[in-house]
Motif scaffolding. Structure first.
Motif, PDB file in Angstrom:
ATOM      1  N   ILE A 227       0.819  -1.219   0.000  1.00  9.51           N
ATOM      2  CA  ILE A 227       0.000   0.000   0.000  1.00  9.51           C
ATOM      3  C   ILE A 227       0.853   1.270   0.000  1.00  9.51           C
ATOM      4  N   PRO A 228       1.909   1.386   0.825  1.00  8.63           N
ATOM      5  CA  PRO A 228       2.708   2.622   0.784  1.00  8.63           C
ATOM      6  C   PRO A 228       3.311   2.890  -0.591  1.00  8.63           C
ATOM      7  N   VAL A 229       3.709   1.845  -1.284  1.00 11.18           N
ATOM      8  CA  VAL A 229       4.300   2.020  -2.611  1.00 11.18           C
ATOM      9  C   VAL A 229       3.265   2.589  -3.583  1.00 11.18           C
ATOM     10  N   ILE A 230       2.061   2.037  -3.571  1.00 10.19           N
ATOM     11  CA  ILE A 230       1.009   2.499  -4.478  1.00 10.19           C
ATOM     12  C   ILE A 230       0.669   3.957  -4.202  1.00 10.19           C
ATOM     13  N   ILE A 231       0.504   4.320  -2.939  1.00  8.37           N
ATOM     14  CA  ILE A 231       0.176   5.698  -2.588  1.00  8.37           C
ATOM     15  C   ILE A 231       1.304   6.639  -3.006  1.00  8.37           C
ATOM     16  N   ALA A 232       2.545   6.237  -2.765  1.00  7.23           N
ATOM     17  CA  ALA A 232       3.693   7.076  -3.116  1.00  7.23           C
ATOM     18  C   ALA A 232       3.763   7.314  -4.621  1.00  7.23           C
ATOM     19  N   VAL A 233       3.563   6.266  -5.403  1.00  2.56           N
ATOM     20  CA  VAL A 233       3.647   6.412  -6.858  1.00  2.56           C
ATOM     21  C   VAL A 233       2.464   7.206  -7.396  1.00  2.56           C
ATOM     22  N   TRP A 234       1.306   7.033  -6.799  1.00  4.59           N
ATOM     23  CA  TRP A 234       0.152   7.865  -7.199  1.00  4.59           C
ATOM     24  C   TRP A 234       0.481   9.341  -6.999  1.00  4.59           C
ATOM     25  N   ILE A 271       6.302  10.632   5.674  1.00  5.48           N
ATOM     26  CA  ILE A 271       4.860  10.661   5.985  1.00  5.48           C
ATOM     27  C   ILE A 271       4.129   9.458   5.408  1.00  5.48           C
ATOM     28  N   ILE A 272       4.195   9.302   4.067  1.00  5.79           N
ATOM     29  CA  ILE A 272       3.416   8.244   3.410  1.00  5.79           C
ATOM     30  C   ILE A 272       3.811   6.863   3.921  1.00  5.79           C
ATOM     31  N   GLY A 273       5.112   6.582   3.953  1.00  5.10           N
ATOM     32  CA  GLY A 273       5.579   5.272   4.390  1.00  5.10           C
ATOM     33  C   GLY A 273       5.159   4.931   5.812  1.00  5.10           C
ATOM     34  N   PRO A 274       5.495   5.773   6.788  1.00  2.00           N
ATOM     35  CA  PRO A 274       5.127   5.446   8.169  1.00  2.00           C
ATOM     36  C   PRO A 274       3.623   5.281   8.385  1.00  2.00           C
ATOM     37  N   ILE A 275       2.823   6.151   7.750  1.00  5.29           N
ATOM     38  CA  ILE A 275       1.373   6.092   7.975  1.00  5.29           C
ATOM     39  C   ILE A 275       0.760   4.872   7.284  1.00  5.29           C
ATOM     40  N   PHE A 276       1.040   4.708   5.987  1.00  3.18           N
ATOM     41  CA  PHE A 276       0.336   3.669   5.229  1.00  3.18           C
ATOM     42  C   PHE A 276       0.926   2.274   5.448  1.00  3.18           C
ATOM     43  N   SER A 277       2.151   2.195   5.929  1.00  5.01           N
ATOM     44  CA  SER A 277       2.643   0.865   6.319  1.00  5.01           C
ATOM     45  C   SER A 277       1.893   0.384   7.553  1.00  5.01           C
ATOM     46  N   THR A 278       1.561   1.331   8.432  1.00  7.58           N
ATOM     47  CA  THR A 278       0.747   0.968   9.604  1.00  7.58           C
ATOM     48  C   THR A 278      -0.645   0.529   9.185  1.00  7.58           C
ATOM     49  N   VAL A 279      -1.252   1.273   8.239  1.00  3.70           N
ATOM     50  CA  VAL A 279      -2.580   0.910   7.731  1.00  3.70           C
ATOM     51  C   VAL A 279      -2.539  -0.469   7.088  1.00  3.70           C
TER      52      VAL A 279
END
Length: 641
Positions: A227-234, A271-279
């Protein structure tokens, strides 16, 4: 046929011109996007003259008229509606934008994960084979050959963020190489490998201050995360597109990539990595909790509902869950439950095939059942089970029982993208229990479908009536339709020769319900090995479609044939195709009609399977497929009489 009246009735039954968002047509059907589907009267549309079927797919109302008819109806349709004909891509985009946010997100997940399945399958199969061989020969694990192949087997999982990043960049319309850079940043060797963190204390994990001392972050990589990868690339793609619009062209080449990587990379790590890796950890924990519910209850629930999500088109989201499970635990416990659901639908279709007296239904259900046992369920679900509903319910119950077994025994796989019988290759640690999952699901679904399915009296009556008429007419003098002999004599006309080098399969194996259900007529399909379409008989070219992906023609003896190169390839707008004939041309058997680029079509994400269909099947007593498997152009594949 009154094409204008047919177009008028279609227009009336979709809610009028004011309800049209976009309209186009392909080789066989009108493709309409309408504003309010509640205004669409499907039953009435099916009664319109010339309509062979109506269904909704990917946000479009698709009305099947068949070759040679659809373009004429469409001309009248746009004239009556007072609209401009849209391109296939415009219709596709309009349909996508009309879907709700959830469905669009699910489709996007499919667009991201489906293209990387071959890489995951290759690694997973190799991993499974190595494990199986090591169980037989324990000393193998100490050999240098094992070490080398083991390196190959986990490469796709070690660099999974990079694969996902490239695929996501393509799905979101960004630069693939910038996407790859973002994926590499997330697993850079300067970051602590995420799989090494479990054995360290908080004090041992390196940290860095972010945002000018506002807070600290752990300098840990994102190996195995999705998920963090997808959000980051988006975010990267949105930023890149925006910069291309505002940055002067003369410095765009330098400024846009620099700012895109700098901003996206920093936001990702802080931001993106720490938050969405938790999600993501919460999502995976939820999936593992569901699967691990006591007494296999979770497997039962998933197995029961899996086929329903296939019908709803939201099953692509499971790819993300399976990839996450593999990365987190090296074991995909979702796949065996999916196998239970798929096998259940296959067994239910098999029971119907063996029980029905309707030859057409039997001919469609048998190969669809086999396809489901091999992991492809669309022909069985859409072509057979959903049409009769009770077999579908039986399949869901069978899937639930098989899923219960999978949950009880914790069966897992080393990859995703493979289910059914081929799943034995990636479940080498659980061969016995995986076989039990399949056996239970198949047995329950088959028995329930056999008990629940009742032949519709009208169908049985038609079959018996047809047999009686054939018996009566067989005593009549002369040969003709209904006499039990071909209209032209005592032997069937060898009407259609194979137009393409490749492998011939049953039409029911095509991943398109219109072709698989024989809505347009009987025929076969070819998986091409060479990108050339040759004339399958002496005749006339009726239609070469503007996108060149399909040709309609008529033989000198009245057989009307559609050759449709690929599935949904109308969306390619003719790019990989080159036509060598035009409407009205007279052709001889073996003459080159069309060339196409197999590799380009596959790389664009389309199925190259090519249906070859007799569209005027009803004009003949029988259309019989006479050969499957490897076939060369010029070999007979269909016999018509």
């Amino acid at each position: 046929m009154d094409y204008r009246n047919a177009a008028k009735e279609v227009l009336e039954n979709i809610g009028g011109a004011g309800n049209i968002v976009s309209a186009a047509h392909c080789a066989t059907r009108l493709r309409l996007v309408i504003a309010d589907n509640e205004k669409c009267r499907k039953e009435a549309l099916e009664e319109v003259e010339g309509v062979k079927g109506v269904f909704e797919a990917s946000g479009q109302i698709q009305i099947i008229f068949g070759t040679g008819t659809v373009n004429k109806v469409f001309e009248e349709f746009v004239s009556l509606a007072g609209i401009k004909a849209g391109t296939k891509e415009e219709v596709k985009q309009a349909a996508a934008s009309k879907q709700n946010l959830f469905l669009r997100a699910i489709k996007t997940l499919g667009d991201i994960f489906v293209p990387i399945i071959p890489a995951i399958v290759a690694s997973g199969l190799l991993m499974g084979l190595l494990e199986g061989l090591s169980n037989i020969w324990p000393s193998l694990a100490d050999s240098g050959t094992y070490q080398i192949f083991h390196l190959f087997s986990n490469t796709a999982f070690v660099f999974l963020p990079v694969l996902i990043a490239v695929s996501a960049a393509k799905a979101f319309g960004g630069n693939l190489f910038l996407g790859a850079v973002i994926g590499m940043i997330m697993i850079h060797p300067d970051l602590l490998n995420a799989w090494s963190v479990a054995g360290l204390s908080a004090a041992e994990i390196p940290r860095a201050t972010a945002w000018f001392g506002l807070f600290d972050i752990n300098l840990v990589g994102y190996q195995g995360h999705v998920i963090p990868v997808i959000i980051a690339v988006w975010l990267m793609c949105m930023l890149e597109k925006w910069l291309h619009k505002i940055v002067p062209e003369i410095i765009d080449l330098f400024v846009t990539p620099l700012v895109t990587v700098l901003v996206t990379g920093y936001l990702t790590l802080t931001i993106i990595g720490p938050i969405f890796s938790t999600v993501e950890n919460w999502v995976l924990a939820g999936a593992r909790t569901l699967i691990g519910l006591p007494f296999g209850i979770g497997g039962l629930i998933i197995g029961a509902l899996y086929a329903v999500t296939v019908v709803a088109g939201v099953h692509h989201m499971y790819n993300a869950i399976e990839a996450g499970l593999l990365s987190a635990t090296n074991l995909n416990t979702w796949m065996p439950i999916a196998t239970a659901a798929n096998v259940g639908q296959g067994a239910a279709a098999l029971a119907l095939a063996l029980k029905t007296k309707n030859k057409k239904t039997k001919a469609m259900a048998l190969p669809a059942s086999l396809s489901a046992f091999l992991g492809i369920t669309e022909p069985a679900i859409f072509g057979v089970n959903i049409r009769y509903m009770k077999p579908f319910i039986a399949g869901c119950i069978g899937g639930a029982c098989g899923g219960l077994v999978a949950g009880l025994f914790g069966v897992g796989a080393t990859a995703y993208g493979i289910t059914g019988l081929f799943g034995f290759l990636i479940t080498t640690q659980f061969l016995g229990t995986y076989a039990l999952v399949i056996a239970v699901s198949a047995a329950v679904a088959f028995i329930l479908s056999w008990i629940m399915y009742k032949e519709v009296p009208a169908e049985t009556d038609r079959v018996m009536s047809g047999q009686a008429e054939e018996s009566e007419s067989s005593g009549a003098a002369g040969a003709g339709p209904g006499s039990g002999e071909p209209a032209g004599g005592t032997e069937a006309e060898p009407a259609v020769w194979c137009p393409i080098e490749g492998e011939v399969i049953e039409l029911s194996g095509v991943k398109d319900e219109t072709f698989a259900g024989e809505v347009l007529g009987k025929g076969i399909a070819v998986i091409p090995k060479e990108g050339k379409v040759l004339a399958p008989f002496d005749g006339t070219v009726d239609t070469v479609f503007d996108t060149k992906h399909a040709i309609g023609m008529t033989s000198d003896r009245g057989v009307e044939l559609l050759i449709h190169v690929g599935i949904n390839t109308v969306e390619l707008n003719g790019v990989p195709y080159k036509a060598h004939v035009a409407d009205g041309d007279t052709v001889k058997k073996g003459q080159l009609l069309l060339e196409f680029d197999i590799q380009a079509i596959r790389e664009a994400g389309y199925d190259i399977t090519t249906p070859v269909v007799v569209t005027n099947t009803d004009d003949f007593q029988e259309v019989e497929a006479v050969k499957t498997g490897e076939v060369h152009p010029g070999e007979e594949v269909l016999r018509v009489w």
